[in-house]
Each structure stands twice: as structure tokens, then as C-alpha cells.
Motif scaffolding. Structure first.
Motif, PDB file in Angstrom:
ATOM      1  N   THR A 188     -25.015 -49.434 110.442  1.00 44.08           N
ATOM      2  CA  THR A 188     -24.081 -50.453 110.913  1.00 44.08           C
ATOM      3  C   THR A 188     -23.428 -50.034 112.217  1.00 44.08           C
ATOM      4  OG1 THR A 188     -22.246 -49.495 109.694  1.00 44.08           O
ATOM      5  CG2 THR A 188     -23.598 -51.116 108.534  1.00 44.08           C
TER       6      THR A 188
ATOM      7  N   THR B  39     -32.024 -48.730 104.444  1.00 45.52           N
ATOM      8  CA  THR B  39     -30.667 -49.158 104.781  1.00 45.52           C
ATOM      9  C   THR B  39     -30.552 -49.229 106.287  1.00 45.52           C
ATOM     10  OG1 THR B  39     -29.857 -46.892 104.800  1.00 45.52           O
ATOM     11  CG2 THR B  39     -29.671 -48.104 102.720  1.00 45.52           C
ATOM     12  N   SER B  40     -29.819 -50.171 106.769  1.00 45.20           N
ATOM     13  CA  SER B  40     -29.624 -50.290 108.211  1.00 45.20           C
ATOM     14  C   SER B  40     -28.319 -49.595 108.600  1.00 45.20           C
ATOM     15  CB  SER B  40     -29.580 -51.758 108.624  1.00 45.20           C
ATOM     16  OG  SER B  40     -28.473 -52.388 108.008  1.00 45.20           O
TER      17      SER B  40
END
Length: 64
Positions: free
Chosen positions: A6, A3-4
Motif C-alpha cells: 500500500t 498482497t499488494s
């Protein structure tokens, strides 16, 4: 699956980090001041002076 992180996460992270650091500094200063006051509380008292009898050059009469 990765997951990146944000930009919203980094913004909230920065705000919470600054708040945590500020709270830590305030609490550390408060408890440091409290500790110093408690240490100084006992040192400001003067020790009791022993009673010194009054010396006179004459003897006291024992007759009433």
C-alpha cells in the motif's frame, strides 16, 4: 495469495529508510572522530630528553 504494498507502507518505508541513513551517518562520523582523537592522543607527546651533564672547563674540588 499475493498482497499488494500500500502507499502507507511505502511512506513508512521511506521515512524509516531516511532515518536509518541519517543515524548511520551520524554514528559513523562520531566513531571516526573518536578513532582519530585516540590515534592523535599518543602522537602529541614529546619523548623525554636524556639528561645531559653540564660540562665545565675546570675540575670540581673533592675537599669540603
Amino acid at each position: 495469495m499475493g498482497t499488494s504494498l500500500t502507499p502507507e507502507f511505502w511512506e513508512r518505508f521511506a521515512v524509516l529508510l531516511v532515518l536509518a541513513m541519517g543515524l548511520t551517518c551520524v554514528l559513523a562520523a562520531f566513531f571516526d572522530d573518536l578513532a582519530v582523537r585516540m590515534l592523535h592522543r599518543g602522537t602529541h607527546r614529546t619523548p623525554p630528553t636524556p639528561h645531559q651533564p653540564v660540562r665545565t672547563d675546570h675540575r670540581t674540588s673533592v675537599h669540603c
